[in-house]
Design a protein around this motif. Sequence first.
Motif, mmCIF file in Angstrom:
data_model
loop_
_atom_site.group_PDB
_atom_site.id
_atom_site.type_symbol
_atom_site.label_atom_id
_atom_site.label_comp_id
_atom_site.label_asym_id
_atom_site.label_seq_id
_atom_site.Cartn_x
_atom_site.Cartn_y
_atom_site.Cartn_z
ATOM 1 N N LEU A 197 20.992 -5.325 54.177
ATOM 2 C CA LEU A 197 20.156 -4.850 55.278
ATOM 3 C C LEU A 197 20.985 -4.178 56.370
ATOM 4 C CD1 LEU A 197 17.610 -7.785 55.517
ATOM 5 C CD2 LEU A 197 17.459 -5.647 54.223
ATOM 6 N N GLY A 198 22.109 -3.605 55.959
ATOM 7 C CA GLY A 198 22.980 -2.893 56.884
ATOM 8 C C GLY A 198 22.588 -1.445 57.086
ATOM 9 N N VAL A 199 21.366 -1.082 56.724
ATOM 10 C CA VAL A 199 20.872 0.268 56.964
ATOM 11 C C VAL A 199 19.438 0.182 57.490
ATOM 12 C CG1 VAL A 199 19.921 0.645 54.630
ATOM 13 C CG2 VAL A 199 20.670 2.610 55.994
ATOM 14 N N SER A 200 19.087 1.103 58.355
ATOM 15 C CA SER A 200 17.724 1.180 58.877
ATOM 16 C C SER A 200 17.424 2.637 59.187
ATOM 17 C CB SER A 200 17.591 0.334 60.152
ATOM 18 O OG SER A 200 16.261 0.365 60.645
ATOM 19 N N LEU A 201 16.183 3.045 58.925
ATOM 20 C CA LEU A 201 15.779 4.435 59.117
ATOM 21 C C LEU A 201 14.504 4.517 59.935
ATOM 22 C CD1 LEU A 201 16.204 5.673 55.418
ATOM 23 C CD2 LEU A 201 17.929 5.662 57.228
ATOM 24 N N SER A 202 14.392 5.559 60.745
ATOM 25 C CA SER A 202 13.179 5.812 61.514
ATOM 26 C C SER A 202 13.072 7.312 61.716
ATOM 27 C CB SER A 202 13.252 5.091 62.868
ATOM 28 O OG SER A 202 12.082 5.308 63.632
ATOM 29 N N ALA B 180 19.234 7.255 61.597
ATOM 30 C CA ALA B 180 19.752 6.392 60.536
ATOM 31 C C ALA B 180 20.815 5.476 61.122
ATOM 32 C CB ALA B 180 20.350 7.230 59.408
ATOM 33 N N GLY B 181 20.663 4.174 60.884
ATOM 34 C CA GLY B 181 21.624 3.205 61.376
ATOM 35 C C GLY B 181 22.387 2.563 60.240
ATOM 36 N N PHE B 182 23.638 2.165 60.518
ATOM 37 C CA PHE B 182 24.491 1.545 59.496
ATOM 38 C C PHE B 182 25.403 0.506 60.116
ATOM 39 C CE2 PHE B 182 28.836 1.504 57.748
ATOM 40 C CZ PHE B 182 28.588 0.958 56.498
ATOM 41 N N SER B 183 25.542 -0.629 59.419
ATOM 42 C CA SER B 183 26.581 -1.615 59.707
ATOM 43 C C SER B 183 27.124 -2.096 58.367
ATOM 44 C CB SER B 183 26.029 -2.807 60.483
ATOM 45 O OG SER B 183 27.000 -3.842 60.558
ATOM 46 N N ASP C 36 28.445 -4.949 57.587
ATOM 47 C CA ASP C 36 28.330 -6.373 57.259
ATOM 48 C C ASP C 36 27.277 -7.131 58.047
ATOM 49 O OD1 ASP C 36 29.524 -6.350 59.732
ATOM 50 O OD2 ASP C 36 31.428 -7.212 59.060
ATOM 51 N N LYS C 37 26.353 -6.423 58.698
ATOM 52 C CA LYS C 37 25.314 -7.093 59.478
ATOM 53 C C LYS C 37 23.964 -6.421 59.272
ATOM 54 C CE LYS C 37 28.416 -8.524 63.207
ATOM 55 N NZ LYS C 37 29.631 -7.966 62.627
ATOM 56 N N ALA C 38 22.886 -7.199 59.444
ATOM 57 C CA ALA C 38 21.538 -6.632 59.416
ATOM 58 C C ALA C 38 21.310 -5.840 60.693
ATOM 59 C CB ALA C 38 20.502 -7.744 59.294
ATOM 60 N N ILE C 39 20.672 -4.683 60.557
ATOM 61 C CA ILE C 39 20.427 -3.833 61.717
ATOM 62 C C ILE C 39 19.006 -3.283 61.705
ATOM 63 C CG2 ILE C 39 22.850 -3.137 61.870
ATOM 64 C CD1 ILE C 39 21.884 -0.354 60.854
ATOM 65 N N GLY C 40 18.625 -2.661 62.827
ATOM 66 C CA GLY C 40 17.351 -1.964 62.930
ATOM 67 C C GLY C 40 17.507 -0.782 63.868
ATOM 68 N N VAL C 41 16.795 0.305 63.590
ATOM 69 C CA VAL C 41 16.771 1.450 64.500
ATOM 70 C C VAL C 41 15.329 1.875 64.721
ATOM 71 C CG1 VAL C 41 19.050 2.322 63.817
ATOM 72 C CG2 VAL C 41 17.007 3.216 62.680
ATOM 73 N N ASP C 42 15.093 2.550 65.837
ATOM 74 C CA ASP C 42 13.780 3.145 66.074
ATOM 75 C C ASP C 42 13.946 4.393 66.916
ATOM 76 O OD1 ASP C 42 10.878 2.972 65.690
ATOM 77 O OD2 ASP C 42 10.829 2.838 67.860
ATOM 78 N N ILE C 43 13.038 5.351 66.701
ATOM 79 C CA ILE C 43 13.042 6.602 67.454
ATOM 80 C C ILE C 43 11.619 6.941 67.859
ATOM 81 C CG2 ILE C 43 12.903 8.012 65.344
ATOM 82 C CD1 ILE C 43 14.653 10.107 66.764
ATOM 83 N N GLU C 44 11.456 7.396 69.080
ATOM 84 C CA GLU C 44 10.165 7.853 69.584
ATOM 85 C C GLU C 44 10.383 9.102 70.419
ATOM 86 O OE1 GLU C 44 7.282 6.650 68.777
ATOM 87 O OE2 GLU C 44 7.879 4.722 67.898
ATOM 88 N N ALA D 57 13.344 -1.734 67.181
ATOM 89 C CA ALA D 57 14.628 -1.841 66.479
ATOM 90 C C ALA D 57 14.999 -3.300 66.240
ATOM 91 C CB ALA D 57 15.718 -1.128 67.277
ATOM 92 N N VAL D 58 14.842 -4.125 67.271
ATOM 93 C CA VAL D 58 15.164 -5.553 67.139
ATOM 94 C C VAL D 58 14.286 -6.216 66.087
ATOM 95 C CG1 VAL D 58 15.024 -7.773 68.334
ATOM 96 C CG2 VAL D 58 16.116 -5.825 69.463
ATOM 97 N N LEU D 59 12.988 -5.939 66.122
ATOM 98 C CA LEU D 59 12.061 -6.616 65.218
ATOM 99 C C LEU D 59 12.224 -6.190 63.768
ATOM 100 C CD1 LEU D 59 8.926 -6.685 67.523
ATOM 101 C CD2 LEU D 59 10.323 -8.626 66.814
ATOM 102 N N LYS D 60 12.825 -5.037 63.526
ATOM 103 C CA LYS D 60 13.092 -4.648 62.137
ATOM 104 C C LYS D 60 14.076 -5.599 61.473
ATOM 105 C CE LYS D 60 11.942 0.263 62.244
ATOM 106 N NZ LYS D 60 12.432 1.651 62.062
ATOM 107 N N ILE D 61 14.927 -6.233 62.263
ATOM 108 C CA ILE D 61 15.892 -7.171 61.696
ATOM 109 C C ILE D 61 15.186 -8.387 61.111
ATOM 110 C CG2 ILE D 61 17.807 -8.720 62.298
ATOM 111 C CD1 ILE D 61 18.752 -6.560 64.248
#
Length: 204
Positions: free
Chosen positions: A65-70, A78-81, A83-91, A137-141
């Motif tokens: 879960l080291g990637v997130s897209l919005s 696009a977010g990347f880590s 070794d950790k779970a992440i979340g991104v958001d765009i508005e 972004a936080v809640l996507k985690i």
Amino acid sequence: MTPRFEVVLKVADAMAVLVRPAPGGREERDQAAQAALRGATQRDDLLIYRRPSARPALKPPYHELGVSLSHRADLLLAGFSPDKAIGVDIEIGDDRGFDPIAFAADHFSPGEAAAIAGLDIVPALDTCYRLWVAKEAVLKISGRGIFDGLDEPDLAKHLDCVRINGATVRLDAGSRLPAIAVSVVRLAAPAEEPTYCALACALG
């Protein structure tokens, strides 16, 4: 070919890149995000796939879960880590017909809603959008996104920090979430609507 991108946020070892213009289809956006993240990190082994739930994920050796897209309109965040779970958001900010005070009263915590209600319209809009992307972004985690609503996490006591581009807010673990760091940036160009981006990263 690597798409045009810029790194817009960094939190700990996580980063978020903005790709523009974003392709139209999900598969094409996934490929564009993968190419942009590979270009930004110089990691050729970074590979995005979709879980059965359709949530994007990374293949080993990286955290699943080291990637997130919005994406919004022709923008892809696009977010990347590694070794950790992440979340991104765009508005994309839009003040036409959008009432930040009513939105906050309906969706945010009482403290956040009260703070926004006490602002003039321009800072109320800015604060509302910053909170919106930070929370998403936080809640996507959690893996549930906004299914349980936007009242948690309560960022009322962190508003001064949330209003600073690129500042990092550290949140303690709660009933639904681990300890998390989150950062927000507002991007604006002359004659363009502002774009709000957020990156959240689990800590520990």
